[in-house]
Write a protein that holds these residues in place. Structure first.
Motif, PDB file in Angstrom:
ATOM      1  N   SER A 322       0.834  -1.209   0.000  1.00 35.06           N
ATOM      2  CA  SER A 322       0.000   0.000   0.000  1.00 35.06           C
ATOM      3  C   SER A 322       0.862   1.250   0.000  1.00 35.06           C
ATOM      4  O   SER A 322       0.519   2.272  -0.603  1.00 35.06           O
ATOM      5  N   LEU A 323       1.993   1.191   0.709  1.00 35.46           N
ATOM      6  CA  LEU A 323       2.993   2.255   0.682  1.00 35.46           C
ATOM      7  C   LEU A 323       4.311   1.662   0.201  1.00 35.46           C
ATOM      8  O   LEU A 323       4.614   0.501   0.475  1.00 35.46           O
ATOM      9  N   LYS A 324       5.088   2.473  -0.479  1.00 35.62           N
ATOM     10  CA  LYS A 324       6.417   2.061  -0.928  1.00 35.62           C
ATOM     11  C   LYS A 324       7.448   2.999  -0.322  1.00 35.62           C
ATOM     12  O   LYS A 324       7.208   4.202  -0.182  1.00 35.62           O
ATOM     13  N   VAL A 325       8.591   2.435   0.040  1.00 37.02           N
ATOM     14  CA  VAL A 325       9.616   3.221   0.710  1.00 37.02           C
ATOM     15  C   VAL A 325      10.117   4.360  -0.182  1.00 37.02           C
ATOM     16  O   VAL A 325      10.606   5.380   0.322  1.00 37.02           O
ATOM     17  N   GLN A 326       9.984   4.222  -1.500  1.00 36.48           N
ATOM     18  CA  GLN A 326      10.382   5.308  -2.399  1.00 36.48           C
ATOM     19  C   GLN A 326       9.436   6.503  -2.310  1.00 36.48           C
ATOM     20  O   GLN A 326       9.802   7.621  -2.681  1.00 36.48           O
ATOM     21  N   ASP A 441      -6.975  -1.243  16.818  1.00 39.66           N
ATOM     22  CA  ASP A 441      -7.449  -1.889  15.589  1.00 39.66           C
ATOM     23  C   ASP A 441      -6.424  -1.626  14.486  1.00 39.66           C
ATOM     24  O   ASP A 441      -6.467  -0.598  13.815  1.00 39.66           O
ATOM     25  N   ILE A 442      -5.479  -2.546  14.314  1.00 47.03           N
ATOM     26  CA  ILE A 442      -4.386  -2.322  13.375  1.00 47.03           C
ATOM     27  C   ILE A 442      -4.915  -2.188  11.948  1.00 47.03           C
ATOM     28  O   ILE A 442      -4.458  -1.322  11.180  1.00 47.03           O
ATOM     29  N   ASP A 443      -5.880  -3.018  11.561  1.00 44.83           N
ATOM     30  CA  ASP A 443      -6.448  -2.894  10.214  1.00 44.83           C
ATOM     31  C   ASP A 443      -7.142  -1.541  10.041  1.00 44.83           C
ATOM     32  O   ASP A 443      -7.003  -0.891   9.004  1.00 44.83           O
ATOM     33  N   GLY A 444      -7.871  -1.107  11.065  1.00 44.52           N
ATOM     34  CA  GLY A 444      -8.512   0.205  11.005  1.00 44.52           C
ATOM     35  C   GLY A 444      -7.498   1.329  10.966  1.00 44.52           C
ATOM     36  O   GLY A 444      -7.684   2.330  10.271  1.00 44.52           O
ATOM     37  N   SER A 447      -6.043   1.480   7.387  1.00 42.39           N
ATOM     38  CA  SER A 447      -6.951   2.102   6.406  1.00 42.39           C
ATOM     39  C   SER A 447      -7.086   3.593   6.655  1.00 42.39           C
ATOM     40  O   SER A 447      -7.210   4.383   5.698  1.00 42.39           O
ATOM     41  N   THR A 448      -7.020   4.017   7.919  1.00 41.67           N
ATOM     42  CA  THR A 448      -7.107   5.454   8.224  1.00 41.67           C
ATOM     43  C   THR A 448      -5.844   6.174   7.774  1.00 41.67           C
ATOM     44  O   THR A 448      -5.907   7.306   7.269  1.00 41.67           O
TER      45      THR A 448
END
Length: 496
Positions: A322-326, A441-444, A447-448
């Motif tokens: 979902s995120l890339k270090v670049q 809530d790690i999944d929440g 997503s936030t």
């Protein structure tokens, strides 16, 4: 009818008597004095032995001290050193001596290994030791004695925070003429948790020595009143608690109310518009490789701040792509805190191990996933970090207020950026336009964070504009004046 406290506190600055023999109409009492001792190098540069401490409480109350005939009572930070009262920056200061044993038992022990975890929903296990409690009582009595000796008749005394919860009752016994306010800067737990404390009744009785007990949130005030009713059998009507003596006679009425603390908004806003600080923010982004998104966490290194949860969510976002270090970097400022307490040493090892694991897994030659900074920084550098960050992450598991969230909003004068804010902070009551999250809530949380990263510019401006208006209308001066006006009103009502 006595003269309202707020009327006394609007007098113009006057020539002060020598602190060694002075008596004061207004006294602030806190564990630490509002000054730090300068290093040898700093003293040579500016010729001063002391400098004013950073922080919202000092910013809020220093102008009152300068205007009024007031003094600040507290420990000066060095154990086993006795100092005479002195003046600094238009403030008279009354030092209270603490021994090395006091620091270990009263401060590191009862205050920070018993009360702190208990009041923060037992995120860590509190320890209950009678020797710690005995030290807490002795030190609180020492603070109360210092105030009683220096307060003028009918003076106003404002006691600050959980380290000094017995002082109000001690003062009322010694000096019933005083107007006494207390403000609790951290949460107050529900009775079901507070019940664990062996000395719960004594703490409630200590706080009820006040005319006004202030809290960050209405829920904290409600928890306190429920505890007063449950553990003392006190009569509670609306926000008023009828305090009785051993004979059953009402001695006074204590009021419990929420007064959410805030920040020096003007100071932060002015710094955010300084060209050198704007340039510093640009340099920070450049040094990180100008990533598309900078996420920022700023905390004391404390288990209540949810740093581990934040790092776990960020690592999983990198892991699932979902995120890339670049494109994204997390800056985590973790100021040193209570490093002699075992739980804090363990936490530091865990955090630094997690950061090392994330960077070892995802760093490239050009990009760093987490820039971890175990330092404290001056306010100018903090504002530059706020300007550099696209997303502010405040994921505390329990927090009385969290002023970092408000500082970030104050710094965003262009109404850009996004604030991810734990619903378990006091700030969530005021900053309702933040992206609120349950950090457990790690999944929440993931997503936030992604919602914040992808937040449309027009929605960002709408949310930030509304939050900035809230803190502009409710800055730290508003907090202190509102509390003192309520204290004066309480005293007038009781005397009428």
């Amino acid at each position: 009818m006595q003269k309202p406290a707020s009327e006394k506190l609007t007098t113009k600055a006057k020539t002060r008597p020598s602190p060694e023999r002075a008596k004061y109409d207004f006294m602030v009492v806190s564990n630490r004095l509002p000054v730090d001792r300068c290093s040898a190098d700093d003293a040579e540069i500016d010729g001063e032995r002391w400098r004013r401490s950073p922080g919202g409480l000092v910013t809020a109350l220093a102008p009152l001290m300068a205007k009024s005939d007031g003094a600040w009572v507290g420990w000066h930070g060095a154990p086993d050193e006795q100092l005479e009262p002195f003046s600094h920056d238009d403030m008279d200061l009354v030092p209270v001596e603490l021994s090395a044993e006091d620091v270990e038992l009263y401060y590191e022990g009862f205050s920070n290994a018993t009360l702190w975890p208990l009041y923060h929903d037992v995120i860590a296990r509190p320890e209950f030791h009678r020797t710690w409690w005995d030290s807490y009582r002795r030190v609180n009595q020492r603070f109360a004695d210092a105030v009683a000796q220096s307060a003028r008749e009918n003076a106003t005394v404002w006691v600050q925070d959980y380290q000094l919860q017995l002082v109000p009752q001690m003062l009322r016994r010694a000096r019933p003429d005083l107007k006494i306010g207390f403000f609790n800067h951290i949460p107050f737990p529900p009775p079901e948790i507070f019940a664990q404390l062996p000395w719960r009744q004594a703490i409630i009785e200590g706080l009820l020595g006040s005319d006004l007990v202030g809290f960050q949130r209405p829920s904290d005030a409600a928890n306190f009143m429920r505890s007063a009713r449950r553990f003392l059998g006190a009569s509670v009507k609306q926000q008023q608690i009828h305090v009785r003596n051993s004979a059953g006679n009402i001695t006074h009425i204590a009021r419990a109310q929420a007064f959410p603390i805030s920040i020096a908004v003007d100071q932060i806003s002015e710094l955010a518009e300084r060209p050198d600080i704007i340039e510093r923010a640009r340099q920070i982004r450049h040094d990180l490789g100008n990533p598309r998104t900078i996420l920022l966490g700023v905390d004391r290194l404390d288990y209540t701040k949810g740093i581990r949860h934040r790092l776990k969510a960020f690592e999983e976002l990198l892991q699932d792509g979902s995120l890339k270090v670049q494109d994204a970097t997390l800056i985590q400022v973790a100021s040193p805190s209570r490093e002699r307490v075992e739980q804090y040493r363990i936490l530091r090892e865990e955090i630094e191990g997690t950061v090392g694991h994330i960077n070892g897994s995802y760093d490239t030659m050009q990009n760093t996933a987490v820039r971890y900074l175990h330092h404290s920084y001056p306010v100018e550098e903090m504002v530059a970090l706020y300007l550099a960050a696209d997303v502010m992450l405040v994921t505390a598991l329990r927090d009385g207020m969290n002023l970092v969230a408000k500082e970030y909003v104050a710094a965003r004068t262009s109404h850009t950026g996004a604030l991810v804010l734990s619903e378990f902070t006091g700030a969530a009551d005021q900053l309702k336009q933040a992206l609120l999250v349950n950090p457990h809530d790690i999944d929440g949380l993931k997503s936030t964070i992604m919602r914040a990263v992808e937040l449309p510019a027009n929605e960002s401006r709408r949310r930030m504009r509304a939050m900035r208006k809230q803190i502009l209308d409710h800055d730290v001066d508003h907090w202190s004046s509102e509390f003192l006006a309520a204290l004066a009103e309480t005293v007038v009502r009781d005397d009428s």
